[in-house]
Design an enzyme around this catalytic site. Structure first.
Site, mmCIF file in Angstrom:
data_model
loop_
_atom_site.group_PDB
_atom_site.id
_atom_site.type_symbol
_atom_site.label_atom_id
_atom_site.label_comp_id
_atom_site.label_asym_id
_atom_site.label_seq_id
_atom_site.Cartn_x
_atom_site.Cartn_y
_atom_site.Cartn_z
ATOM 1 N N CYS B 87 100.750 33.789 66.667
ATOM 2 C CA CYS B 87 99.468 33.784 65.978
ATOM 3 C C CYS B 87 98.854 32.392 66.084
ATOM 4 O O CYS B 87 99.554 31.384 66.193
ATOM 5 C CB CYS B 87 99.657 34.174 64.508
ATOM 6 S SG CYS B 87 98.104 34.422 63.630
ATOM 7 N N ASP B 89 97.480 30.954 63.751
ATOM 8 C CA ASP B 89 97.693 30.344 62.430
ATOM 9 C C ASP B 89 98.302 28.946 62.557
ATOM 10 O O ASP B 89 99.273 28.733 63.287
ATOM 11 C CB ASP B 89 98.630 31.267 61.636
ATOM 12 C CG ASP B 89 98.720 30.900 60.165
ATOM 13 O OD1 ASP B 89 99.075 29.739 59.860
ATOM 14 O OD2 ASP B 89 98.442 31.766 59.327
ATOM 15 N N ARG B 91 100.185 27.347 60.835
ATOM 16 C CA ARG B 91 101.519 27.132 60.280
ATOM 17 C C ARG B 91 102.637 27.633 61.187
ATOM 18 O O ARG B 91 103.815 27.499 60.870
ATOM 19 C CB ARG B 91 101.628 27.833 58.911
ATOM 20 C CG ARG B 91 100.597 27.325 57.925
ATOM 21 C CD ARG B 91 100.441 28.224 56.705
ATOM 22 N NE ARG B 91 99.712 29.454 56.994
ATOM 23 C CZ ARG B 91 99.263 30.292 56.072
ATOM 24 N NH1 ARG B 91 99.489 30.032 54.793
ATOM 25 N NH2 ARG B 91 98.606 31.389 56.399
ATOM 26 N N HIS B 147 104.273 36.880 61.708
ATOM 27 C CA HIS B 147 104.635 35.948 60.634
ATOM 28 C C HIS B 147 104.120 36.400 59.275
ATOM 29 O O HIS B 147 103.250 37.263 59.170
ATOM 30 C CB HIS B 147 104.109 34.549 60.963
ATOM 31 C CG HIS B 147 102.620 34.419 60.834
ATOM 32 N ND1 HIS B 147 102.005 33.912 59.719
ATOM 33 C CD2 HIS B 147 101.615 34.749 61.674
ATOM 34 C CE1 HIS B 147 100.689 33.936 59.886
ATOM 35 N NE2 HIS B 147 100.420 34.437 61.060
ATOM 36 N N CYS B 150 99.990 36.718 57.140
ATOM 37 C CA CYS B 150 99.075 36.706 58.275
ATOM 38 C C CYS B 150 97.701 37.208 57.845
ATOM 39 O O CYS B 150 97.554 38.352 57.432
ATOM 40 C CB CYS B 150 99.621 37.567 59.407
ATOM 41 S SG CYS B 150 98.578 37.518 60.877
#
Lengths: 301, 258
Positions: B87, B89, B91, B147, B150
């Site tokens: 992703c 993302d 993190r 993850h 999300c």
């Protein structure tokens, strides 16, 4: 040397005791014994050697060990990969996650990255590694040749990421990072017929065709490699210009709450060139359709 | 959003204050606060650039210059063993979580780490990102990592059926790729909380992507020949866990029934 040269060649190996143990275990429990249950963790590089040695030990001539390389992945290799992943994750957990637990706990609630990074999927240019982004710093999109399709058309993958990061996460910076020896840009430059839809790669990199046209206009007398390098940089600027074609991006840039930057990572000489879009100066240019104006250019080396 | 320039705004303020001078102190305090905020905004931008500059120089000194053999070789070509879908993302960088060194993994990152089914026009983006590492670089492993928390999956679960498209047109268009996962979870897990449904959907969406991988002929043929392994994973940064599983796909030899 004795009748089993395999064992003696192993003993010259600094990791010999490990490999030897593996062989003995194999002999006792049969060839299908999984490496997972041995107590010793055997590094990946030596697992490959151990496999070779197993073939040698089975009585075949050394020449045939060449066949052991490049053979189809078998179940044993799969177990290796699982084990490898496990070690990697546990190392991360121990060295980074637990050490900075408070930070990770906060991140679990919400992310507030300052950057949206658009980079190539190339294995050599991971932005976290090259620019030191830590978890929570940068919302990162990676695609072939770090291209940005136009607002009006094209696949939605990158566009969805733009929408989310700019409108929901409110990132303050967008950084488009190109790099040297980009396979995607090379494919774009080599493409003869733009209607050639035999391959996905062609269908995708044609998104960058304006960069190719501007490169051919100014650099067609250069060697192909230099043309590609020119196109790698032109493509970054082209993507930045495309970003301004997204109304909600242009609005934020105009207000000063969002900055657009280009970056070029040259991994041949390890330098990073960075520049920022000068929106005010670009506005005039945009009307002429001749690209963007930039400022604050610098090279880090 | 106002399109008034700051000069017009200041002019208007000046006119107001000349009429109502008792507002002077209030105005002074607010203007000082605004000026401080704008200064900080400017220095934040400088900080952002300084941040990546120091990140790069740190990489160059502590990594690049200490591994000349590796980087000389990488400058010429790459031979990654992994193709990773993760992703976007902030993190969940795979290099962090799985400590991939440069050159080890070709990494594609998009919203909710999705792999759409084969479509040469609509999904040429992901198609190219698959075609290059598999047919040119000959990677041996594909790993799709979902993850926790999300946003993309949460958005998918929150979409009401049969409603008009919202202003997040691109996001909705993209995440509906994993609508089969959402439908399944809504059915099988309807007694769970929304949060638990999302967690289940994060994993189920990975499975939808794994299945979609097989719709690409160059993937399928290599999987059948055992030259390419496909795995799914789920990284939970709330609990600090990592689940990993494999897609088992093979055809057995035929045996004649007659």
């Amino acid at each position: 040397m004795a009748a089993t040269p395999t064992h003696f060649s192993v003993s010259h190996d600094p990791f010999s005791s490990t490999s030897l143990l593996n062989l003995q275990t194999q002999a006792i429990f049969g060839p299908n014994h999984s490496l997972k249950t041995t107590q010793l963790r055997i590094p990946a590089s030596f697992r490959r050697k151990a496999t070779n040695l197993q073939v040698m030990a089975s009585g075949k001539t050394p020449g045939l060990t060449q066949e052991a390389n490049g053979v189809a992945i078998d179940r044993q290799n799969n177990t290796d990969v699982f084990d490898d992943m496990k070690q990697r994750f546990l190392a991360f957990k121990k060295l980074k996650y637990m050490d900075d637990f408070e930070h990770y706990k906060n991140l679990a609630d919400a992310q507030a990255p300052k950057f949206l990074v658009i980079a190539c999927a190339d294995s050599r240019v991971c932005p976290s590694a090259v620019l030191g982004f830590q978890p929570g710093d940068a919302f990162t999109v990676r695609n072939i040749a770090n291209l940005v399709p136009p607002y009006e058309s094209g696949p939605t993958e990158t566009k969805a990421a733009l929408e989310f990061s700019v409108n929901t996460l409110n990132v303050e910076n967008i950084l488009v990072i190109g790099h040297s020896r980009c396979g995607g840009i090379q494919a774009l430059m080599k493409m003869e017929d733009e209607g050639d839809s035999r391959s996905f790669i062609h269908n995708w990199v044609v998104v960058g065709k304006k960069a190719k046209e501007s490169t051919k206009a100014v650099a067609s007398n250069l060697h192909f490699d230099h043309q590609c390098q020119h196109c790698e940089k032109a493509s970054i600027n082209h993507s930045l210009e495309r970003l301004l074609g997204y109304p909600w991006i242009e609005e934020k840039v105009r207000q000063g709450s969002l900055s657009l930057h280009g970056g070029y990572y040259n991994f041949v000489d390890c330098t990073f060139e960075k520049w920022t879009v000068d929106y005010a100066a670009s506005r005039g240019k945009k009307k002429e359709g001749s690209g963007i104006a930039v400022k604050d250019r610098s090279v880090w080396s | 959003m106002s399109t008034e320039s700051y000069e017009d705004a200041i002019k208007r303020l000046g006119e107001l204050l000349s009429k109502k001078s008792d507002l002077g102190n209030v105005a002074a305090a607010k203007i000082k606060k605004l000026t401080d905020e704008l200064e900080e905004l400017d220095s934040n931008k400088l900080d952002a650039v300084e941040r990546i500059k120091s990140g790069f120089l740190h990489f160059k000194t502590n990594n690049y210059e200490k591994n000349p053999t590796l980087y000389n070789s990488l400058a010429k070509s790459q031979t990654p063993k992994f193709l990773v879908f993760a992703c976007a993302d902030s993190r969940v960088s795979p290099s962090h979580i799985l400590n991939f060194q440069l050159g080890e993994a070709f990494i594609v990152r998009n919203i909710a780490n999705m792999v759409p089914p084969y479509d040469k026009t609509k999904h040429s983006n992901v198609g190219a990102a698959l075609e290059y590492p598999i047919t040119v670089l000959n990677v041996e492993n594909i790993l799709v990592i979902g993850h926790s928390c999300c946003g993309g999956i949460k958005g998918l679960m929150a979409i009401e059926d049969n409603t008009a498209p919202t202003k997040t047109e691109f996001i909705e268009n993209w995440i509906q790729i994993c609508a089969p996962a959402k439908n399944r979870i809504k059915q099988d897990c309807k007694d769970l909380s929304f949060e638990d449904q999302c967690t289940n959907c994060e994993k189920e969406a990975v499975n939808v992507s794994l299945g979609n991988l097989l719709s690409y002929p160059f993937v399928r043929e290599r999987v059948v020949k055992n030259k390419l392994a496909i795995r799914g994973a789920h990284y939970d940064f709330v609990k600090g866990t990592f689940d990993l599983w494999e897609l088992d796909f093979k055809t057995t030899p035929a045996f004649a029934l007659s």
